[in-house]
Enzyme design. Structure first.
Site, short mmCIF file in Angstrom:
data_model
loop_
_atom_site.label_atom_id
_atom_site.label_comp_id
_atom_site.label_asym_id
_atom_site.label_seq_id
_atom_site.Cartn_x
_atom_site.Cartn_y
_atom_site.Cartn_z
N ILE A 1 0.86 -1.20 0.00
CA ILE A 1 0.00 0.00 0.00
C ILE A 1 0.89 1.25 0.00
O ILE A 1 0.57 2.25 -0.65
CB ILE A 1 -0.98 -0.02 1.20
CG1 ILE A 1 -1.81 -1.32 1.16
CG2 ILE A 1 -1.90 1.19 1.17
CD1 ILE A 1 -2.69 -1.56 2.37
N SER B 1 1.98 -6.99 9.37
CA SER B 1 0.53 -6.85 9.13
C SER B 1 -0.21 -8.16 8.85
O SER B 1 -1.23 -8.14 8.17
CB SER B 1 0.32 -5.89 7.95
OG SER B 1 0.92 -6.44 6.79
N TYR C 1 -2.37 -8.27 15.94
CA TYR C 1 -2.16 -7.26 14.89
C TYR C 1 -3.12 -6.08 15.08
O TYR C 1 -2.69 -4.93 15.15
CB TYR C 1 -2.36 -7.91 13.51
CG TYR C 1 -2.50 -6.91 12.40
CD1 TYR C 1 -1.46 -6.03 12.09
CD2 TYR C 1 -3.69 -6.80 11.68
CE1 TYR C 1 -1.60 -5.08 11.10
CE2 TYR C 1 -3.82 -5.86 10.67
CZ TYR C 1 -2.79 -5.01 10.38
OH TYR C 1 -2.93 -4.07 9.40
N GLY D 1 -8.10 -15.95 14.83
CA GLY D 1 -8.16 -14.49 14.84
C GLY D 1 -9.08 -13.87 13.80
O GLY D 1 -9.22 -12.65 13.75
#
Ligand code: UDP
Length: 331
Positions: A12, A78, A142, A286
């Protein structure tokens, strides 16, 4: 004035650098290349410092040399699954390292930061679409590190007047329309690139992580957003802070439509023309069942409008990159 982008060699980050440069910004990148690619930096042609954001003295020199007024902060680990396996890595590389970066900013009088946050701050949401004012309760380390950093930014605004805009990304996908940059994680764990690697014959199949969630087809639902639409939101966030607006604010960035894992595989079969094999597998630790954004605040406050909203367009954009660069950056 320049914008310093941490993690600008990452996925990104590199697309945001491209967007800023295309709009006339002076951009300088800092990246330790732990997950980013020097090939992306090469394609972008901006000043680059191969270093860690914990090197505060060097950071302060760079702030001064390039007259930096704004930091766009991507540098982080991430991966949801990895963060569950190794949470301390995430608290060190995300929370502690960001603390060093903020110290350097405060000491140098750099007053604006755009922070790369995530839908994972919400955890299992009470409702969808999710609004920024909804409860935050991360289900993985995270998301917790990103929420902790948002809180550091709240207090830093109160204490030092450090302004922040936190952009909570939903699921980024796609690639730059013209530059040779795109998504290349090693190992790749994200759904759309994994599915496209199956289409390319680089993997046998995609494993569907759980088919017994409380969703229409039992697989997890996510809100996919084109990486260039994320990039434009960063540009608008910088404009907002420079115009004197903004304090410590958070915005969701998504398209407001959820697609299940099975739907993503189906759309990818259509886009690529390949019969992508999918097999059912256990749930991934998660993972919330459903994450879909309300981005009405980003639209009204930042003036943000996604340009590549539809999933077929997003997958086709990623497919173009994967076909042209089957080995990614090839390092
Ligand atoms: N997923 C999957 N198989 C894969 C990779 C991902 O079923 O090989 C699922 C994952 O469990 C999640 C969704 O696809 O429900 C999106 O996962 P991704 O890792 O792309 O992004 P995240 O939502 O974790 O940010």
């Amino acid at each position: 004035m320049s914008v310093l982008v941490t993690g600008g060699a990452g996925y990104i980050g590199s697309h945001t650098v491209a967007e800023l440069v295309a709009h006339g910004e002076e951009v300088v990148v800092v990246d330790n290349l732990s997950t980013g690619h020097s090939g992306a930096i090469y394609a972008l042609g901006v000043p680059f410092y191969h270093m860690d954001i914990r090197e505060t003295e060097r950071l302060r020199e760079i702030f001064s040399r390039h007259a930096v007024d704004t930091v766009v902060h991507f540098a982080a680990n991430s991966l949801v699954g990895e963060s569950v396996q190794d949470p301390l890595k995430y608290y060190e590389n995300n929370v502690a390292a960001t603390g060093r970066l903020l110290e350097a900013m405060v000491e140098s009088g750099v007053q604006n930061i755009v922070f790369s946050s995530t839908a994972a701050v919400y955890g299992e949401p009470a409702r969808v679409p999710i609004a920024e004012t909804d409860a935050t309760s991360p289900t993985n380390p995270y998301g917790d590190t990103k929420l902790t950093i948002e809180r550091m930014l709240d207090w830093s605004y109160q204490a030092y007047g450090l302004k922040s805009i936190r952009l909570r990304y939903f699921n980024a996908a796609g690639a730059h329309p013209t530059l040779p940059i795109g998504e290349d994680h090693r190992p790749e764990t994200h759904l759309i690139p994994v599915v496209l690697q199956v289409a390319l014959g680089q993997r046998e199949h995609v494993a569907i992580f759980g088919d017994d969630y409380d969703t229409e087809d039992g697989t997890c639902v996510r809100d996919y957003i084109h990486v260039m639409d994320l990039a434009s939101a960063h540009r608008l966030a910088i404009e907002r802070m420079r115009s004197g607006e903004g304090t410590a604010e958070s915005f969701n960035l998504g398209n407001g439509t959820g697609f299940s894992v099975r739907q993503v595989v189906e759309v990818s079969r259509k886009v690529t023309g390949h019969s992508i094999q999918a097999v059912n597998a256990a749930r991934r630790a998660g993972d919330p069942a459903r994450l879909v954004a309300s981005s009405s605040l980003a639209r009204s406050t930042l003036g943000w409008t996604p340009q590549f909203a539809d999933l077929e367009t997003i997958v086709a954009s990623a497919w173009n990159w994967h076909q042209a660069h089957p080995q990614g950056f090839g390092e």
